[in-house]
Design an enzyme around this catalytic site. Structure first.
Site, short mmCIF file in Angstrom:
data_model
loop_
_atom_site.label_atom_id
_atom_site.label_comp_id
_atom_site.label_asym_id
_atom_site.label_seq_id
_atom_site.Cartn_x
_atom_site.Cartn_y
_atom_site.Cartn_z
N CYS A 38 0.78 -1.12 0.07
CA CYS A 38 0.02 0.07 0.02
C CYS A 38 0.87 1.21 -0.03
CB CYS A 38 -1.03 -0.09 1.48
SG CYS A 38 -2.29 1.10 0.85
N GLU A 58 -1.86 -8.73 4.50
CA GLU A 58 -1.85 -8.83 5.66
C GLU A 58 -3.28 -8.60 6.50
OE1 GLU A 58 -1.35 -4.27 5.77
OE2 GLU A 58 -1.03 -6.18 4.46
N HIS A 102 -3.61 -5.28 0.43
CA HIS A 102 -3.01 -5.79 1.79
C HIS A 102 -2.98 -7.20 2.10
CE1 HIS A 102 -2.76 -1.56 3.85
NE2 HIS A 102 -3.63 -1.26 2.86
#
Length: 235
Positions: free
Chosen positions: A93, A185, A183
């Site tokens: 990002c 994660e 993302h």
């Protein structure tokens, strides 16, 4: 033994920390590494020596690369040096955009608007041999939350994936450096809470928080990029 440096460029939404933790928790879990060398560069922490690193991961941030903050520009200069070494680098990002900026590309507000929630990404042709993303299917779901994107690729960079609102959703910047606008994660509950706590701002932008949250789902394939990155490193 060498370590993975987690270059933390900000924190998650304050309200969700008690329930979900913060960036470092999610990246440690996704990478499968418990002893990350964390540097909070947005708090002016000193960047580590490159010689002791197996890899570098740069996180997302509520800040904007286009703001050219002092700590961000200092990190960009360090990343430019890192890419010139054999250290493998992954930007996520904000980190993705910062890598583009550091290497001569352009990052800025997305003309297509904010992208948030679970979206479908598509790999471009002929990337099946890419060491980081080549294992993914042609189309895969990914979690997003961003208003800025990479607008112009740096010299020599290769586009790897697109999304409905972003032509540069994933990029290979060099033999040892990648960036993903999504993302890997984020879990589904995390992105759902991002939408929930930003609902008023999203409505002002013409988006429907209710519809966005209804479309949130887990994104195991996108999440696998972090373990894949760890597998490429030499500790």
């Amino acid at each position: 033994m060498k370590q993975i440096a987690l270059i933390k460029t900000g924190c998650t939404v304050e309200q969700i920390k008690p329930r979900h933790g913060d960036f470092e928790d999610w990246f440690a879990d996704g990478l499968g590494v418990s002893d990350l060398l964390q540097k909070d560069v947005f708090r002016q922490e000193t960047l580590p020596a490159l010689e002791g690193l197996a890899g570098i991961v740069i996180t997302g941030s509520p800040a904007m690369v286009s703001a050219r903050l002092d700590w961000s520009e200092r990190t960009a200069r360090w990343l430019r040096q890192a890419v010139q070494t054999n250290v493998k680098v992954l930007g996520v990002c904000y980190g993705h955009q910062l890598l583009a900026h550091a290497l001569g590309g352009i990052a800025g507000p997305n003309p297509a608007g904010r992208e948030i929630g679970t979206v479908e990404s598509q790999l471009v042709d002929n990337v099946e041999n890419d060491p980081l993303l080549g294992h993914l299917p042609k189309r895969f779901l990914a979690q997003t939350s961003h208003a800025e994107v990479v607008l112009e690729l740096p010299p020599g960079a290769q586009r790897l994936a697109t999304s409905p609102l972003d032509d540069n959703f994933a990029i290979r910047f060099a033999e040892n450096a990648w960036g993903v606008q999504f993302h890997p994660e984020f879990s589904a509950p995390v992105v759902s809470d991002y939408i929930r706590y930003r609902a008023d701002a999203l409505r002002e932008e013409g988006l429907s928080p209710e519809q966005l949250r209804a479309n949130v789902t887990e994104t195991e394939e996108a999440g696998s990029v972090l373990r894949k990155f760890t597998s490429l490193l030499q500790f």
